[in-house]
Design a protein around this motif. Structure first.
Motif, PDB file in Angstrom:
ATOM      1  N   ARG A 150      -1.353  49.351  10.745  1.00 10.61           N
ATOM      2  CA  ARG A 150      -1.091  49.035  12.111  1.00 10.61           C
ATOM      3  C   ARG A 150      -2.029  49.619  13.188  1.00 10.61           C
ATOM      4  NH1 ARG A 150       4.311  50.396  13.706  1.00 10.61           N
ATOM      5  NH2 ARG A 150       3.538  52.233  12.091  1.00 10.61           N
ATOM      6  N   LEU A 151      -2.253  49.162  14.265  1.00 14.55           N
ATOM      7  CA  LEU A 151      -3.205  49.689  15.464  1.00 14.55           C
ATOM      8  C   LEU A 151      -2.293  51.396  16.276  1.00 14.55           C
ATOM      9  CD1 LEU A 151      -5.593  49.854  17.363  1.00 14.55           C
ATOM     10  CD2 LEU A 151      -3.814  48.655  19.153  1.00 14.55           C
ATOM     11  N   LEU A 152      -1.558  51.167  15.289  1.00 18.15           N
ATOM     12  CA  LEU A 152      -0.743  52.447  15.794  1.00 18.15           C
ATOM     13  C   LEU A 152      -0.747  53.259  15.072  1.00 18.15           C
ATOM     14  CD1 LEU A 152       1.547  54.438  17.469  1.00 18.15           C
ATOM     15  CD2 LEU A 152       3.090  53.394  15.749  1.00 18.15           C
ATOM     16  N   ASP A 153      -1.199  52.962  13.695  1.00 20.08           N
ATOM     17  CA  ASP A 153      -1.693  54.006  12.334  1.00 20.08           C
ATOM     18  C   ASP A 153      -3.154  54.177  12.523  1.00 20.08           C
ATOM     19  OD1 ASP A 153       0.973  53.817  11.457  1.00 20.08           O
ATOM     20  OD2 ASP A 153       0.208  51.878  10.799  1.00 20.08           O
ATOM     21  N   VAL A 154      -3.884  53.454  13.426  1.00 24.16           N
ATOM     22  CA  VAL A 154      -5.098  53.502  13.440  1.00 24.16           C
ATOM     23  C   VAL A 154      -5.322  54.831  14.748  1.00 24.16           C
ATOM     24  CG1 VAL A 154      -7.393  53.104  14.357  1.00 24.16           C
ATOM     25  CG2 VAL A 154      -6.531  52.141  12.820  1.00 24.16           C
ATOM     26  N   LEU A 155      -4.669  54.713  15.604  1.00 21.21           N
ATOM     27  CA  LEU A 155      -4.773  55.437  16.416  1.00 21.21           C
ATOM     28  C   LEU A 155      -4.298  56.557  16.106  1.00 21.21           C
ATOM     29  CD1 LEU A 155      -3.412  53.527  19.608  1.00 21.21           C
ATOM     30  CD2 LEU A 155      -5.473  54.517  19.826  1.00 21.21           C
ATOM     31  N   VAL A 156      -3.258  57.109  15.754  1.00 19.16           N
ATOM     32  CA  VAL A 156      -3.030  58.015  15.189  1.00 19.16           C
ATOM     33  C   VAL A 156      -3.880  59.149  13.455  1.00 19.16           C
ATOM     34  CG1 VAL A 156      -0.830  59.539  13.487  1.00 19.16           C
ATOM     35  CG2 VAL A 156      -0.142  58.101  14.834  1.00 19.16           C
ATOM     36  N   HIS A 157      -4.380  57.920  13.419  1.00 20.07           N
ATOM     37  CA  HIS A 157      -5.041  58.030  12.267  1.00 20.07           C
ATOM     38  C   HIS A 157      -6.311  58.965  13.310  1.00 20.07           C
ATOM     39  CE1 HIS A 157      -8.004  58.645   9.294  1.00 20.07           C
ATOM     40  NE2 HIS A 157      -9.799  58.269   9.818  1.00 20.07           N
ATOM     41  N   TYR A 158      -6.982  58.860  14.185  1.00 21.56           N
ATOM     42  CA  TYR A 158      -8.136  59.281  15.452  1.00 21.56           C
ATOM     43  C   TYR A 158      -7.071  60.587  16.138  1.00 21.56           C
ATOM     44  CZ  TYR A 158     -11.756  56.403  13.717  1.00 21.56           C
ATOM     45  OH  TYR A 158     -13.230  55.808  13.217  1.00 21.56           O
ATOM     46  N   GLY A 159      -6.044  61.019  16.030  1.00 21.20           N
ATOM     47  CA  GLY A 159      -5.538  62.302  16.597  1.00 21.20           C
ATOM     48  C   GLY A 159      -4.812  61.863  17.614  1.00 21.20           C
ATOM     49  N   VAL A 160      -4.214  61.047  17.984  1.00 23.45           N
ATOM     50  CA  VAL A 160      -3.511  60.682  19.412  1.00 23.45           C
ATOM     51  C   VAL A 160      -2.254  60.864  18.446  1.00 23.45           C
ATOM     52  CG1 VAL A 160      -2.362  59.177  20.659  1.00 23.45           C
ATOM     53  CG2 VAL A 160      -4.894  58.488  19.661  1.00 23.45           C
ATOM     54  N   PRO A 161      -1.706  61.446  19.224  1.00 25.77           N
ATOM     55  CA  PRO A 161      -0.141  62.461  18.793  1.00 25.77           C
ATOM     56  C   PRO A 161       0.989  60.671  19.019  1.00 25.77           C
ATOM     57  CG  PRO A 161      -1.285  63.612  20.542  1.00 25.77           C
ATOM     58  CD  PRO A 161      -1.902  62.442  20.555  1.00 25.77           C
ATOM     59  N   PRO A 162       1.232  60.511  17.953  1.00 23.56           N
ATOM     60  CA  PRO A 162       2.541  59.498  18.004  1.00 23.56           C
ATOM     61  C   PRO A 162       3.679  59.727  18.898  1.00 23.56           C
ATOM     62  CG  PRO A 162       2.378  61.124  16.157  1.00 23.56           C
ATOM     63  CD  PRO A 162       1.544  61.792  16.312  1.00 23.56           C
ATOM     64  N   GLU A 163       4.317  61.279  19.733  1.00 25.59           N
ATOM     65  CA  GLU A 163       4.637  61.403  20.710  1.00 25.59           C
ATOM     66  C   GLU A 163       3.801  61.269  21.799  1.00 25.59           C
ATOM     67  OE1 GLU A 163       3.184  65.266  19.555  1.00 25.59           O
ATOM     68  OE2 GLU A 163       4.231  63.702  18.365  1.00 25.59           O
ATOM     69  N   GLU A 164       3.007  60.552  22.021  1.00 22.82           N
ATOM     70  CA  GLU A 164       2.020  60.196  23.288  1.00 22.82           C
ATOM     71  C   GLU A 164       1.951  58.692  23.314  1.00 22.82           C
ATOM     72  OE1 GLU A 164      -2.786  60.430  25.297  1.00 22.82           O
ATOM     73  OE2 GLU A 164      -1.371  62.281  23.909  1.00 22.82           O
ATOM     74  N   LEU A 165       2.161  58.103  21.953  1.00 24.34           N
ATOM     75  CA  LEU A 165       2.019  56.627  22.217  1.00 24.34           C
ATOM     76  C   LEU A 165       3.753  56.204  22.295  1.00 24.34           C
ATOM     77  CD1 LEU A 165       0.218  56.276  18.650  1.00 24.34           C
ATOM     78  CD2 LEU A 165      -0.865  55.882  21.064  1.00 24.34           C
ATOM     79  N   ASP A 166       4.895  57.046  21.726  1.00 22.71           N
ATOM     80  CA  ASP A 166       5.750  56.656  22.020  1.00 22.71           C
ATOM     81  C   ASP A 166       6.290  56.745  23.325  1.00 22.71           C
ATOM     82  OD1 ASP A 166       6.326  56.098  19.641  1.00 22.71           O
ATOM     83  OD2 ASP A 166       7.579  57.977  18.762  1.00 22.71           O
ATOM     84  N   MET A 167       5.274  57.771  24.223  1.00 16.54           N
ATOM     85  CA  MET A 167       6.109  57.745  25.921  1.00 16.54           C
ATOM     86  C   MET A 167       5.458  56.717  26.565  1.00 16.54           C
ATOM     87  SD  MET A 167       5.633  62.434  26.349  1.00 16.54           S
ATOM     88  CE  MET A 167       4.639  61.759  27.343  1.00 16.54           C
ATOM     89  N   LYS A 168       4.251  55.995  26.102  1.00 22.26           N
ATOM     90  CA  LYS A 168       3.346  54.769  26.572  1.00 22.26           C
ATOM     91  C   LYS A 168       3.863  54.117  26.120  1.00 22.26           C
ATOM     92  CE  LYS A 168      -1.394  56.914  26.775  1.00 22.26           C
ATOM     93  NZ  LYS A 168      -2.441  57.257  26.004  1.00 22.26           N
ATOM     94  N   ALA A 169       4.685  53.701  25.066  1.00 21.65           N
ATOM     95  CA  ALA A 169       5.591  52.720  24.794  1.00 21.65           C
ATOM     96  C   ALA A 169       6.905  52.262  25.637  1.00 21.65           C
ATOM     97  CB  ALA A 169       6.294  52.708  23.383  1.00 21.65           C
ATOM     98  N   GLN A 170       7.671  53.237  25.737  1.00 17.37           N
ATOM     99  CA  GLN A 170       8.415  53.415  26.769  1.00 17.37           C
ATOM    100  C   GLN A 170       8.697  52.876  27.906  1.00 17.37           C
ATOM    101  OE1 GLN A 170      10.491  57.461  25.667  1.00 17.37           O
ATOM    102  NE2 GLN A 170      11.015  56.938  23.620  1.00 17.37           N
ATOM    103  N   ALA A 171       7.379  53.991  28.443  1.00 17.81           N
ATOM    104  CA  ALA A 171       6.709  53.273  30.017  1.00 17.81           C
ATOM    105  C   ALA A 171       6.769  51.648  30.284  1.00 17.81           C
ATOM    106  CB  ALA A 171       5.790  54.714  30.610  1.00 17.81           C
ATOM    107  N   ALA A 172       6.403  51.663  28.983  1.00 13.82           N
ATOM    108  CA  ALA A 172       5.299  49.897  29.726  1.00 13.82           C
ATOM    109  C   ALA A 172       7.031  49.061  29.522  1.00 13.82           C
ATOM    110  CB  ALA A 172       4.704  49.695  28.285  1.00 13.82           C
TER     111      ALA A 172
END
Length: 79
Positions: free
Chosen positions: A57-79
């Motif tokens: 998944r794109l989420l897995d790729v982003l985490v692989h490149y160092g984007v913290p999962p909690e930052e991704l969760d915050m962005k998903a909740q804001a959308a």
């Protein structure tokens, strides 16, 4: 599936085809993508996910490149 696991699961021929689909070489995937030693554009990260036949998944790729999962969760909740 994690991107690194996906790449390791491919034999050399599959890796060559995957590399061609994402617009790079298998050598680049092995040396720079496996270890996330270089940054990547969002376009390239999307291609890594899209061309994995639904295994990464794109989420897995982003985490692989160092984007913290909690930052991704915050962005998903804001959308």
């Amino acid at each position: 599936m994690k991107l690194r696991e996906y790449l390791k699961s491919l034999d050399e021929r599959q890796l060559e085809r995957y590399a061609a689909r994402v617009g790079t070489s298998s050598k680049y995937l092995k040396s720079h993508v496996m270890g996330a030693s270089r940054g990547a554009s969002l376009k390239f990260m999307r291609a890594l996910a899209n061309e994995s036949d639904g295994k990464v998944r794109l989420l897995d790729v982003l985490v692989h490149y160092g984007v913290p999962p909690e930052e991704l969760d915050m962005k998903a909740q804001a959308a």
